[in-house]
Design a protein around this motif. Sequence first.
Motif, short mmCIF file in Angstrom:
data_model
loop_
_atom_site.label_atom_id
_atom_site.label_comp_id
_atom_site.label_asym_id
_atom_site.label_seq_id
_atom_site.Cartn_x
_atom_site.Cartn_y
_atom_site.Cartn_z
N ALA A 7 0.82 -1.21 0.00
CA ALA A 7 0.00 0.00 0.00
C ALA A 7 0.85 1.27 0.00
CB ALA A 7 -0.93 0.00 1.21
N LYS A 8 2.01 1.21 0.67
CA LYS A 8 2.83 2.40 0.83
C LYS A 8 3.89 2.60 -0.26
CE LYS A 8 2.12 2.69 5.80
NZ LYS A 8 2.66 2.43 7.15
N THR A 9 4.21 1.53 -1.00
CA THR A 9 5.28 1.65 -2.00
C THR A 9 4.82 1.40 -3.43
OG1 THR A 9 5.90 -0.70 -1.86
CG2 THR A 9 6.97 0.84 -0.31
N GLY A 10 3.68 0.75 -3.61
CA GLY A 10 3.26 0.38 -4.95
C GLY A 10 3.94 -0.87 -5.47
N LEU A 11 4.74 -1.51 -4.63
CA LEU A 11 5.40 -2.75 -5.00
C LEU A 11 4.52 -3.95 -4.68
CD1 LEU A 11 8.91 -1.88 -3.51
CD2 LEU A 11 8.38 -2.05 -5.96
N LYS A 12 4.68 -5.01 -5.43
CA LYS A 12 4.00 -6.27 -5.15
C LYS A 12 5.00 -7.20 -4.46
CE LYS A 12 1.30 -9.92 -5.48
NZ LYS A 12 0.07 -10.07 -4.66
N VAL A 13 4.65 -7.74 -3.30
CA VAL A 13 5.54 -8.66 -2.58
C VAL A 13 5.37 -10.06 -3.15
CG1 VAL A 13 6.11 -9.70 -0.35
CG2 VAL A 13 5.48 -7.27 -0.48
N LEU A 14 6.46 -10.60 -3.69
CA LEU A 14 6.46 -11.98 -4.21
C LEU A 14 6.97 -12.97 -3.18
CD1 LEU A 14 7.82 -11.59 -7.86
CD2 LEU A 14 5.45 -11.65 -7.08
N GLY A 15 7.82 -12.52 -2.26
CA GLY A 15 8.38 -13.45 -1.29
C GLY A 15 8.99 -12.74 -0.10
N LEU A 16 8.97 -13.43 1.03
CA LEU A 16 9.55 -12.93 2.27
C LEU A 16 10.23 -14.11 2.96
CD1 LEU A 16 9.73 -10.60 4.41
CD2 LEU A 16 7.56 -11.45 5.33
N LEU A 17 11.52 -13.97 3.21
CA LEU A 17 12.28 -15.06 3.83
C LEU A 17 13.49 -14.48 4.54
CD1 LEU A 17 14.44 -16.98 1.20
CD2 LEU A 17 13.42 -14.75 0.76
N ASP A 18 14.18 -15.33 5.31
CA ASP A 18 15.37 -14.83 6.02
C ASP A 18 16.52 -14.62 5.05
OD1 ASP A 18 17.48 -17.27 6.36
OD2 ASP A 18 15.43 -18.05 6.41
N SER A 19 17.44 -13.78 5.43
CA SER A 19 18.55 -13.41 4.55
C SER A 19 19.68 -14.42 4.55
CB SER A 19 19.09 -12.03 4.96
OG SER A 19 19.60 -12.06 6.28
N GLY A 20 19.47 -15.57 5.18
CA GLY A 20 20.50 -16.61 5.18
C GLY A 20 20.71 -17.24 6.54
N GLY A 21 19.88 -16.87 7.50
CA GLY A 21 20.02 -17.43 8.83
C GLY A 21 20.29 -16.36 9.88
N PHE A 22 20.51 -16.81 11.10
CA PHE A 22 20.81 -15.87 12.18
C PHE A 22 22.17 -15.21 11.98
CE2 PHE A 22 17.61 -18.44 14.38
CZ PHE A 22 16.86 -17.44 14.99
N PHE A 23 22.27 -13.99 12.45
CA PHE A 23 23.51 -13.23 12.33
C PHE A 23 24.54 -13.72 13.36
CE2 PHE A 23 21.34 -10.78 9.46
CZ PHE A 23 21.87 -9.54 9.18
N ALA A 24 25.78 -13.74 12.92
CA ALA A 24 26.94 -13.90 13.79
C ALA A 24 27.79 -12.65 13.63
CB ALA A 24 27.73 -15.15 13.42
N ILE A 25 28.70 -12.43 14.57
CA ILE A 25 29.58 -11.26 14.50
C ILE A 25 31.01 -11.73 14.29
CG2 ILE A 25 30.48 -9.24 15.70
CD1 ILE A 25 27.89 -9.07 17.25
N SER A 26 31.65 -11.20 13.25
CA SER A 26 33.07 -11.48 13.03
C SER A 26 33.87 -10.20 13.27
CB SER A 26 33.32 -11.97 11.60
OG SER A 26 33.10 -10.93 10.66
N ASN A 27 35.13 -10.37 13.59
CA ASN A 27 36.02 -9.21 13.71
C ASN A 27 37.47 -9.64 13.61
OD1 ASN A 27 37.47 -8.70 16.66
ND2 ASN A 27 35.72 -10.09 16.81
N SER A 28 38.34 -8.68 13.50
CA SER A 28 39.77 -8.95 13.31
C SER A 28 40.58 -8.74 14.58
CB SER A 28 40.32 -8.04 12.21
OG SER A 28 40.13 -6.67 12.56
N LYS A 29 39.92 -8.43 15.71
CA LYS A 29 40.64 -8.04 16.93
C LYS A 29 40.69 -9.12 18.00
CE LYS A 29 41.38 -3.77 15.52
NZ LYS A 29 42.73 -3.28 15.20
N LYS A 30 39.53 -9.73 18.33
CA LYS A 30 39.48 -10.66 19.46
C LYS A 30 38.18 -11.45 19.43
CE LYS A 30 37.59 -6.87 22.25
NZ LYS A 30 37.77 -6.00 23.42
N PRO A 31 38.15 -12.60 20.10
CA PRO A 31 36.88 -13.32 20.21
C PRO A 31 35.91 -12.55 21.10
CG PRO A 31 38.67 -14.55 21.27
CD PRO A 31 39.26 -13.28 20.76
#
Length: 344
Positions: free
Chosen positions: A139-163
């Motif tokens: 209603a707000k964008t004029g787009l038709k939704v064809l699908g809704l799903l997760d982006s690949g699973g739960f997020f994890a956090i990576s970094n280059s400094k420490k666990p």
Amino acid sequence: MNLLKKLAIIAIAGFGLIAAPAMADKTIRLAHLNPDSPFESHSGAMAAIFKNLVETGTNGSIRVQVYPNGQLGKDSEVIQQVRDGIIESVISSAGGMATHYSLVGVFDMPFAFPDIGVATKVMDKNSTFGRKFSADLEAKTGLKVLGLLDSGGFFAISNSKKPIRTVEDMKGLRIRTMTLPTHEATIASLGGQPTPLPWAEVYTALQTGVADGQMNPIPIIAFAKFDEVQKYLSITNHVITPYIWTMNGEFYDSLSAEEKRVVDTAAEVAVAAGRGISRIIEASTEKGLPKLGKKMEINAIEPAELEKFASLAQPAVRKVIEEQLGEEGIAMLDVMMANIEAVK
């Protein structure tokens, strides 16, 4: 018309002259952010399956041209191209959609989804929540939704400094986020420094030290090769965000009833396959955690410690939702949380 739109039209028209067969009556130009291979990313799998089912289901009268790897621009820009009718469809991230439909931020309540099974049931365009969310977005964008799903699973956090094992370990870490105030609030509430950047800039930012780390699902971390520029990976499972597949509303309405049936069915099957390939990649020795473990030090955060993360992050994000999205944002969040409770 601005320069970006002109360039997009010229580029897409050029591709169309090369690729479109004479027998096709209509063309669906479908863009997504990720690799084209159906075995490397869920959006690659979705695009491949959709293309096959639409073209065979319409006996070639509808042609599907796929533009992977962000070829047509940044996520939010490509969504605008779909809204403007320059292209017909896009599989986009929450970060890209947020500039067009801010209520996507309700998905970012940290630690709201207890497991992937519940997330799968709720993060679906046909769930109780999904129907309300999709109708409001349309209603707000004029787009038709064809699908809704997760982006690949739960997020994890990576970094280059420490666990990261405790909340204290987050202090001062510059963590790349999508351009979502809710994601920024999550990192800031835990003591980190949110660093919002477009997807195309993330690898270089991690490589050069502009950002110390990032947060994404395991399949995305794997195919983006962040293990080349990150040393530590902490399994936080703190948030799970959607990919939202949309089509230009006027184009969809121009389809015949039979063409709509083919498109809808193809998208539904493609989404199911996309969910499956994400779970396969997560577990794969070649593309999932086992692969990342060859170069990265991986740790899971203890449940008692995760409760501390949640106690800090949830109030901060709810406050952002209330301040930025107002009463309708809180109402949409409440519908999502009620649906989560109902399917647990």
